[in-house]
Design a protein around this motif. Structure first.
Motif, PDB file in Angstrom:
ATOM      1  N   GLY A  99       0.785  -1.327  -0.019  1.00  0.00           N
ATOM      2  CA  GLY A  99       0.010   0.152  -0.033  1.00  0.00           C
ATOM      3  C   GLY A  99       0.846   1.225   0.036  1.00  0.00           C
ATOM      4  O   GLY A  99       0.361   2.152  -0.728  1.00  0.00           O
ATOM      5  N   GLY A 103       1.082   4.112  -2.811  1.00  0.00           N
ATOM      6  CA  GLY A 103       0.924   5.909  -2.744  1.00  0.00           C
ATOM      7  C   GLY A 103       2.430   6.338  -3.111  1.00  0.00           C
ATOM      8  O   GLY A 103       2.161   7.647  -3.920  1.00  0.00           O
ATOM      9  N   LEU A 124      -0.760   7.279   3.501  1.00  0.00           N
ATOM     10  CA  LEU A 124      -2.094   7.081   3.204  1.00  0.00           C
ATOM     11  C   LEU A 124      -2.427   5.651   2.348  1.00  0.00           C
ATOM     12  O   LEU A 124      -3.417   5.111   2.387  1.00  0.00           O
ATOM     13  N   GLY A 125      -1.276   5.176   1.572  1.00  0.00           N
ATOM     14  CA  GLY A 125      -1.555   4.247   0.889  1.00  0.00           C
ATOM     15  C   GLY A 125      -1.504   2.752   1.963  1.00  0.00           C
ATOM     16  O   GLY A 125      -2.166   1.887   1.637  1.00  0.00           O
ATOM     17  N   ALA A 127      -2.405   2.938   4.955  1.00  0.00           N
ATOM     18  CA  ALA A 127      -3.638   2.954   5.807  1.00  0.00           C
ATOM     19  C   ALA A 127      -4.798   2.368   4.930  1.00  0.00           C
ATOM     20  O   ALA A 127      -5.679   2.032   5.534  1.00  0.00           O
ATOM     21  N   LEU A 128      -4.820   2.864   3.601  1.00  0.00           N
ATOM     22  CA  LEU A 128      -5.859   2.259   2.882  1.00  0.00           C
ATOM     23  C   LEU A 128      -5.839   0.769   2.752  1.00  0.00           C
ATOM     24  O   LEU A 128      -7.053   0.013   3.010  1.00  0.00           O
ATOM     25  N   VAL A 129      -4.736   0.265   2.595  1.00  0.00           N
ATOM     26  CA  VAL A 129      -4.458  -1.381   2.752  1.00  0.00           C
ATOM     27  C   VAL A 129      -4.914  -1.785   4.121  1.00  0.00           C
ATOM     28  O   VAL A 129      -5.626  -2.876   4.160  1.00  0.00           O
ATOM     29  N   GLY A 131      -7.077  -0.494   6.098  1.00  0.00           N
ATOM     30  CA  GLY A 131      -8.459  -0.453   6.141  1.00  0.00           C
ATOM     31  C   GLY A 131      -9.238  -1.560   5.640  1.00  0.00           C
ATOM     32  O   GLY A 131     -10.105  -2.033   6.325  1.00  0.00           O
ATOM     33  N   LEU A 132      -8.669  -2.014   4.506  1.00  0.00           N
ATOM     34  CA  LEU A 132      -9.466  -2.974   3.724  1.00  0.00           C
ATOM     35  C   LEU A 132      -8.944  -4.569   4.736  1.00  0.00           C
ATOM     36  O   LEU A 132     -10.181  -5.289   4.830  1.00  0.00           O
ATOM     37  N   VAL A 157      -2.205  -4.982  -5.033  1.00  0.00           N
ATOM     38  CA  VAL A 157      -1.669  -3.597  -5.117  1.00  0.00           C
ATOM     39  C   VAL A 157      -0.456  -3.601  -5.913  1.00  0.00           C
ATOM     40  O   VAL A 157      -0.166  -2.451  -6.396  1.00  0.00           O
TER      41      VAL A 157
END
Length: 332
Positions: A99, A103, A124-125, A127-129, A131-132, A157
């Protein structure tokens, strides 16, 4: 292992740690004598005034970064190996590194390659992964399936990163590849409080989870029978690992092998799987090996710098190989 032997092993590592720390500060393209090193830290002037700048502005923050990153990755790797019951699990098995790479690839593609843009994009990248993965963790009770889902997210990713780089210019691909080599040299003193602060929060959470993760060593059913709230422990462990590994990746790039190798070396040296005893050893070894890898990457006495990830792999691979041979293939 007796208490006396554990203490002796710990002090032996501390004594080995000190010359490595001195070497990282004093030896490089410019070698600084011991006496002048002492003068610098006592606030006095060395023979060459520029040595003070070299040590305090460049080498010391890099050494601090290496030690903090080594601690963070090693603790994150230990948590993942215990959570998933997998000796090859590391801090990046859930796609956190992938992730972060996505980013960074995005900002490189649009030409924003400043240090803060990379840190923000990587954060951010990751955190996105995460979160999933956390979303899936609420639906998947089985730890092995959660591990497989994390690996699948990582592969997916990485595929996106490859496509993005396919449409990038040669210069931007080079900028991305340089980031993937990893480096402890990109955190000046003004960024250090944020880096260290987030890692400390992750470490405090890891220490608080040590007893719960010890129960997982008995197996899921036995741990639940002893009152362990498995899903809660999974979530908190994922958050701790994300804070530790995600922060290091965002600031230093994806540093490979330390998170996998150090827990095995700690188990061999202290002959225990008890996290309450392993965690201090893992922190000490992680800091020392990260510092050693960074020092070796500088090629003391030369003006060249090797890719940090290549050096951590050269240091880490023999450690894992030795652990496999010593423990007869049983790395648990």
């Amino acid at each position: 292992m007796s208490f006396g032997r554990r203490v002796a092993v710990s002090w032996g590592i501390v004594l080995l740690f000190l010359p490595i720390l001195y070497g990282s500060l004093a030896v490089g393209s410019v070698e600084i004598p011991v006496v002048d090193m002492l003068r610098i830290f006592l606030g006095q002037s060395p023979q060459d005034p520029t040595w003070t700048t070299i040590v305090l502005t460049f080498r010391l923050p890099k050494a601090v970064t290496a030690m903090v990153a080594g601690v963070a990755l090693s603790v994150a790797g230990l948590q993942m190996q215990v959570l998933f019951g997998n000796p090859l699990a590391g801090p990046f098995v859930l796609g956190i590194s992938s992730g972060a790479s996505l980013g960074v690839a995005l900002v490189v593609l649009v030409g924003q390659v400043g240090p803060w843009s990379r840190v923000l994009a990587a954060s951010l990248g990751a955190a996105l992964v995460l979160g999933l993965v956390m979303l899936m963790a609420g639906k998947v009770r089985n730890r092995e399936r959660l591990l497989l889902l994390g690996l699948m997210f990582g592969y997916g990713v990485n595929a996106l990163v490859t496509i993005l780089l396919h449409f990038s210019s040669r210069e931007r691909i080079q900028a991305y590849l340089t980031w993937t080599f990893g480096s402890f040299a990109g955190i000046p003193w003004e960024r250090m409080p944020l880096f260290v602060g987030v890692v400390l929060l992750g470490l405090l959470l890891a220490l608080g989870l040590a007893k719960s993760l010890n129960l997982l060593l008995l197996g899921d059913m036995a741990a639940i029978g002893l009152g362990l709230r498995l899903q809660r422990v999974q979530w908190l462990t994922l958050v701790s690992t994300a804070m530790l590994a995600g922060t290091v990746t965002a600031f230093c790039g994806p540093i490979a092998f330390l998170g996998v190798a150090v827990p095995h070396l700690a188990r061999s040296l202290w002959n225990t799987s008890n996290l309450l005893r392993l965690l201090p050893g893992v922190m000490l070894l992680g800091a020392m090996l990260a510092l050693l890898a960074d020092w070796l990457a500088q090629v003391p006495g030369q003006d060249i710098v090797l890719p940090l990830n290549a050096v951590t792999a050269m240091v880490g691979a023999p450690i894992v190989t030795h652990a496999i041979l010593q423990r007869g293939g049983n790395l648990g």
